[in-house]
Design a protein around this motif. Structure first.
Motif, PDB file in Angstrom:
ATOM      1  N   VAL A 135      -6.296   6.872   6.786  1.00  0.00           N
ATOM      2  CA  VAL A 135      -6.152   6.159   5.514  1.00  0.00           C
ATOM      3  C   VAL A 135      -6.362   4.655   5.650  1.00  0.00           C
ATOM      4  O   VAL A 135      -6.365   3.944   4.648  1.00  0.00           O
ATOM      5  N   ASP A 142     -11.077   4.737   3.670  1.00  0.00           N
ATOM      6  CA  ASP A 142      -9.957   3.867   3.312  1.00  0.00           C
ATOM      7  C   ASP A 142      -9.012   4.615   2.374  1.00  0.00           C
ATOM      8  O   ASP A 142      -9.168   5.821   2.132  1.00  0.00           O
ATOM      9  N   ALA A 143      -8.032   3.902   1.852  1.00  0.00           N
ATOM     10  CA  ALA A 143      -7.012   4.528   1.011  1.00  0.00           C
ATOM     11  C   ALA A 143      -7.625   5.220  -0.202  1.00  0.00           C
ATOM     12  O   ALA A 143      -7.235   6.346  -0.548  1.00  0.00           O
ATOM     13  N   PRO A 160      -0.430  10.817   6.714  1.00  0.00           N
ATOM     14  CA  PRO A 160      -1.416   9.758   6.976  1.00  0.00           C
ATOM     15  C   PRO A 160      -1.459   9.390   8.458  1.00  0.00           C
ATOM     16  O   PRO A 160      -0.476   9.516   9.188  1.00  0.00           O
ATOM     17  N   TYR A 163      -3.796   4.027  10.695  1.00  0.00           N
ATOM     18  CA  TYR A 163      -3.511   2.867   9.847  1.00  0.00           C
ATOM     19  C   TYR A 163      -2.744   1.827  10.667  1.00  0.00           C
ATOM     20  O   TYR A 163      -2.352   2.074  11.811  1.00  0.00           O
ATOM     21  N   LYS A 180      -0.769   1.038   1.257  1.00  0.00           N
ATOM     22  CA  LYS A 180      -1.919   0.989   0.348  1.00  0.00           C
ATOM     23  C   LYS A 180      -2.334   2.392  -0.078  1.00  0.00           C
ATOM     24  O   LYS A 180      -2.650   2.639  -1.255  1.00  0.00           O
ATOM     25  N   PHE A 181      -2.299   3.339   0.861  1.00  0.00           N
ATOM     26  CA  PHE A 181      -2.621   4.729   0.543  1.00  0.00           C
ATOM     27  C   PHE A 181      -1.547   5.342  -0.345  1.00  0.00           C
ATOM     28  O   PHE A 181      -1.860   6.041  -1.324  1.00  0.00           O
TER      29      PHE A 181
END
Length: 214
Positions: A135, A142-143, A160, A163, A180-181
């Motif tokens: 993530v 990305d997220a 996740p 990261y 952020k995710f």
């Protein structure tokens, strides 16, 4: 089964009968440190050194590092061809997503997935109960893209990986934080030291399960 995270994309899955699976063991340059590991099966998603350090596992084991259908120690394993980037591997090469059927639960490890899946890949991966997904962006999805892959595979539990954490030190700046995710997903998130799942209790863990390093 038990699922423990060793940082980055490395996990150990332990079945009810004690069969151990190690996923994407890394070299020690990352800031994370692997303990002494033993396993029956080691799966590596691609040939980058932060994912394929099979020498970290000290005993004899079955090594799986390619797409296909496998059966080892009573565990069904499916490897699906994907890419490490959004340009069909032209920049970073190929990546294998593995889906393991352990104790009648499907655990899918995305490795360094670099793109949203196409319909054929979703079909090949099949049913997913637990999704281990990068993530943090930078080198992987990305997220935002991770949220799309979650929607594609529809897992019950999302774990996740890949990261930014404190353990990474300055190297962590290449990745986004897990928050952020979580924010992008709109799902509830809980922290766990490790997961202990079975068919009866998995719904209790629905949503994002953030595993602690160490």
């Amino acid at each position: 089964m038990k699922i423990k995270w060793y940082g980055h994309s490395c996990f150990m899955i332990t079945s009810e009968n004690g069969t151990k699976i190690i996923l994407d063991p890394y070299i020690s340059m990352l800031g994370y440190k692997l303990p002494e590991l033993e396993a029956d099966i080691v799966a590596t998603s691609h040939e980058h050194s932060d994912h394929n350090n099979i020498n970290a596992v000290k005993n004899d084991f079955v090594h799986i590092n390619k797409p296909g259908i496998f059966s080892e120690y009573g565990i069904e394993i499916k490897g699906v061809d994907t890419f490490h980037d959004k340009v069909s591997g032209a920049k970073k090469g190929k990546n294998t997503i593995f889906n393991f059927k352990v104790d009648d639960i499907n655990v899918c490890h995305c490795g360094d997935l670099g793109h949203i899946l196409d319909a054929k890949q979703v079909e090949e991966i099949g049913n997913v109960d637990v999704l281990l997904i990068p993530v943090g962006g930078g080198y992987t999805i990305d997220a935002t893209d991770a949220v799309e892959v979650v929607k594609q595979l529809k897992p019950t539990v999302i774990v996740p990986m890949h990261y930014r954490t404190k353990a990474l030190g300055p190297m962590g700046l290449a990745f986004a934080k897990v928050d952020k995710f979580i924010d992008a997903s709109g799902l509830k998130a809980q922290n766990y030291a490790e997961l202990e799942l079975n068919k009866e209790n998995i719904e209790n863990y629905q949503g994002i399960a953030v595993l602690k390093y160490k």
